[in-house]
Design a protein around this motif. Structure first.
Motif, mmCIF file in Angstrom:
data_model
loop_
_atom_site.group_PDB
_atom_site.id
_atom_site.type_symbol
_atom_site.label_atom_id
_atom_site.label_comp_id
_atom_site.label_asym_id
_atom_site.label_seq_id
_atom_site.Cartn_x
_atom_site.Cartn_y
_atom_site.Cartn_z
ATOM 1 N N ALA A 12 12.443 3.393 -2.527
ATOM 2 C CA ALA A 12 11.697 3.723 -1.300
ATOM 3 C C ALA A 12 11.608 5.232 -1.069
ATOM 4 O O ALA A 12 11.781 5.717 0.054
ATOM 5 C CB ALA A 12 12.316 3.015 -0.094
ATOM 6 N N ASN A 13 11.357 5.971 -2.155
ATOM 7 C CA ASN A 13 11.206 7.444 -2.106
ATOM 8 C C ASN A 13 12.437 8.176 -1.581
ATOM 9 O O ASN A 13 12.347 9.329 -1.179
ATOM 10 C CB ASN A 13 9.986 7.845 -1.259
ATOM 11 N N PHE A 71 10.065 -1.049 -1.049
ATOM 12 C CA PHE A 71 9.419 -0.927 0.260
ATOM 13 C C PHE A 71 9.391 -2.282 0.960
ATOM 14 O O PHE A 71 9.726 -2.398 2.140
ATOM 15 C CB PHE A 71 7.987 -0.381 0.097
ATOM 16 N N VAL A 81 12.988 -3.116 2.044
ATOM 17 C CA VAL A 81 13.484 -2.381 3.207
ATOM 18 C C VAL A 81 12.788 -2.853 4.493
ATOM 19 O O VAL A 81 13.432 -3.135 5.498
ATOM 20 C CB VAL A 81 13.298 -0.856 3.010
ATOM 21 N N VAL A 82 11.459 -2.966 4.424
ATOM 22 C CA VAL A 82 10.715 -3.340 5.643
ATOM 23 C C VAL A 82 11.056 -4.766 6.073
ATOM 24 O O VAL A 82 11.366 -5.025 7.242
ATOM 25 C CB VAL A 82 9.186 -3.188 5.418
ATOM 26 N N VAL A 107 15.285 6.633 3.267
ATOM 27 C CA VAL A 107 15.855 5.688 4.237
ATOM 28 C C VAL A 107 16.910 6.382 5.096
ATOM 29 O O VAL A 107 17.839 6.992 4.576
ATOM 30 C CB VAL A 107 16.444 4.461 3.503
ATOM 31 N N ARG A 124 0.814 -1.221 0.000
ATOM 32 C CA ARG A 124 0.000 0.000 0.000
ATOM 33 C C ARG A 124 0.854 1.282 0.000
ATOM 34 O O ARG A 124 0.377 2.359 -0.266
ATOM 35 C CB ARG A 124 -0.932 0.012 1.200
ATOM 36 N N TYR A 125 2.137 1.140 0.352
ATOM 37 C CA TYR A 125 2.992 2.326 0.435
ATOM 38 C C TYR A 125 3.706 2.646 -0.876
ATOM 39 O O TYR A 125 4.452 3.602 -0.965
ATOM 40 C CB TYR A 125 4.034 2.150 1.546
ATOM 41 N N VAL A 126 3.499 1.795 -1.885
ATOM 42 C CA VAL A 126 4.161 2.034 -3.174
ATOM 43 C C VAL A 126 3.284 2.935 -4.014
ATOM 44 O O VAL A 126 2.228 2.529 -4.471
ATOM 45 C CB VAL A 126 4.409 0.704 -3.916
#
Lengths: 62, 495
Positions: free
Chosen positions: B38-39, B178, B181-182, B42, B27-29
């Motif tokens: 990741a925008n 995302f 990374v998560v 980080v 949902r964060y993409v």
């Protein structure tokens, strides 16, 4: 145990300690970084959604 | 073997959680930048966790464990070289700071900024080829590791390989960087805990005198002195040091962590702090390999010895956590690598064959498609290919196909104003020649004329690739300054 082996064992002990200390620090601090990353992304997505809604209402039939 | 019901429950719960997180993070993409870097949000601690998790997989444990088993304490030098290389890159910002400043998403993008779109195409293709070949043995080694630790036997290897690939491809395809990374963060924490358990369990079973005796009896001076060990020597040390510097700055899966960082300064800090644990990353599994030699003797398969030891010494209950940690490590490595190579194939190869770029939506779908294709390739290649020499040397020689030329192109592109596109082509191609030749002719060593046998020495081929790439860049650029004037990076960026 000869001196060469002893030196490697000491280096191994130092390297292992460094590894687990970094891991512990990262585990604590990384979780707050992760929360920030997800919060920031959620905010951006919400903002984009609101902008799209505003645009849709201005060009809509009303 | 100690793997019991409790261990299975821990393992299944962990796998379900990882997949769940992969789906949830989707949902964060919001766009391509979110999917790939990741925008660029980080921060330091998260960056360290994700770079560590990417650089530690079951394959890492397997090749370092194998080295410990076949060379004793002498291989510990590799850990020190790795730490030094990452520290150097982090402290100086060598290459990574400039790449982050120019906001590229893949390394070959830089080739287009500094040289031309065709250099990007060729560089992207070589990177893709070297990267996928490098990754080709991961699955098989994971299969061997898990079948040994779980005590399932060789017949389970294929099933394990298929299951792992399906899980990792699924969450990488869905969530992109995302997810990487998560899940990297969660996986690094579990992995570090698993490593601690395994090391303590080994130390309960064996004392240091037993390890020392096993190494000195089996290898003599070669077991403690890397210069006296026939597998290593000066050439190996120089090659691995240069290779580690190149890999730290330019290997797409780890460099992408610098590109995803909040700023060039954060990227430097990530590499500096990560370097502190790079010696441990190598030495801990090497130590396990040495312990396997002490406990199991010298006649076990070198790849199976270390996982067999872990299966024997780790207590029930903890073994489930250890395997979950190892799987965690592997999955984070796979996802980062899959994303890296599929991004390169899409953006730097397929897109460069067209005159116009793909839309963001098409790019994401192409990246997902390539991730699936690479996954299938890994299964087939892993089952078919037999590696020459040790897994460690295979990984470094396949990596050199790309890193040697890339080091010449990117370092010269940033720090040498005379570097031009001809130098870049020459560096990329000459850098790939020696390692590719090694992989092609190594099996026919006996049939080669005596003057060509040197190419089948993995250390010579590896070091030669960097020398040839560097020479190619300098000679190629200097000879063609008039017909191909260099493009200044700043001009290209602003036009």
């Amino acid at each position: 145990m000869n001196s060469a082996v002893l030196i490697w064992i000491i280096i191994f002990a130092l390297a292992t300690t460094c590894f687990f200390v970094v891991a512990a620090i990262v585990a604590v601090k990384g979780s707050s970084d992760l929360r920030d990353l997800l919060r920031d992304s959620k905010a951006r997505i919400d903002e984009q959604g609101q902008r799209a809604n505003v645009k849709a209402s201005t060009i809509g039939p009303g | 073997m100690n793997f019991g019901y409790l261990d299975w429950i821990i393992l299944v719960v962990y796998l379900a959680l990882t997949l769940g997180v992969g789906f949830w993070v989707k949902r964060y993409v919001e766009n391509l930048r979110g999917y790939m870097v990741a925008n660029r949000r980080v921060k330091v601690a998260l960056g360290v966790a994700t770079i560590e998790a990417t650089e530690i997989g079951v394959i890492t444990f397997m090749y370092f464990g194998e080295l410990g088993y076949v060379t004793g304490f002498a291989c510990f030098i590799i850990g020190i070289l790795g730490m030094f290389a990452y520290m150097l890159v982090g402290k100086t910002g060598f290459i990574i700071a400039a790449l982050r400043r120019h906001e590229v998403m893949t390394i070959p993008e830089f080739y287009e900024l500094r040289y031309s779109r065709r250099v990007r195409l060729i560089g992207g293709f070589i990177l893709f080829l070297g990267g996928v070949l490098n990754m080709g043995i991961f699955l098989k080694f994971d299969g061997i590791f898990l079948s040994e630790v779980l005590g399932l036997g060789e017949q389970a290897i294929v099933v394990i390989m298929v299951a792992m690939m399906v899980i990792v491809v699924t969450y990488t395809v869905l969530g992109g960087m995302f997810s990487v990374v998560v899940t990297d963060f969660i996986q690094f924490v579990i992995l570090a805990f698993g490593m601690l358990i395994a090391t303590v369990a080994i130390l309960f079973k064996l004392d240091l005198v037993q390890l020392s005796t096993a190494v000195t009896q089996q290898f003599g001076a070669a077991g403690v002195n890397p210069l006296a060990n026939p597998r290593f020597g000066w050439m190996f040390i120089v090659w691995v040091l240069v290779s580690n510097i190149a890999a730290a700055a330019l290997w797409q899966p780890s460099a992408s962590k610098a590109l995803a960082s909040e700023s060039p300064e954060v990227a430097k800090k990530v590499f500096t702090y990560a370097s502190l644990s790079f010696a441990g990353r190598a030495m801990i599994p090497m130590f396990w390999g040495v312990a396997a030699l002490a406990l199991l003797g010298p006649n076990v398969s070198s790849t199976a010895a270390m996982p067999r030891l872990l299966g024997l010494v780790t207590p029930r209950g903890f073994l489930g956590l250890l395997v979950a940690g190892m799987l965690a490590a592997s999955m984070s490595t796979y996802s980062a690598y899959l994303l890296a190579w599929s991004s390169v194939a899409t953006r730097d190869v397929v897109a460069c064959l067209r005159s116009t770029d793909f839309s963001e939506r098409t790019t994401i779908w192409l990246i997902r498609g390539f991730a699936i294709v690479i996954g299938v390739f890994l299964l087939v290649f892993g089952l078919w290919y037999q590696i020459p020499d040790t897994a460690y040397q295979y990984l470094f020689i396949t990596g050199a196909i790309y890193t040697a030329g890339a080091l010449g192109c990117v370092a010269a592109g940033i720090y040498w104003p005379k570097a031009n596109s001809v130098g870049a082509y020459t560096a990329l191609i000459m850098g790939a020649v020696a390692p590719a030749s090694f992989l092609l002719v190594e099996r026919w060593r006996e049939a080669l004329p005596s003057w060509l046998v040197f190419i089948t020495d993995v250390n010579v081929s590896g070091l030669l690739s960097f020398v040839l790439a560097c020479t190619g860049m300098i000679v190629g650029s200097l000879l063609t300054q008039k017909i191909r004037p260099p493009i200044k990076l700043q001009e290209k960026m602003t036009t």
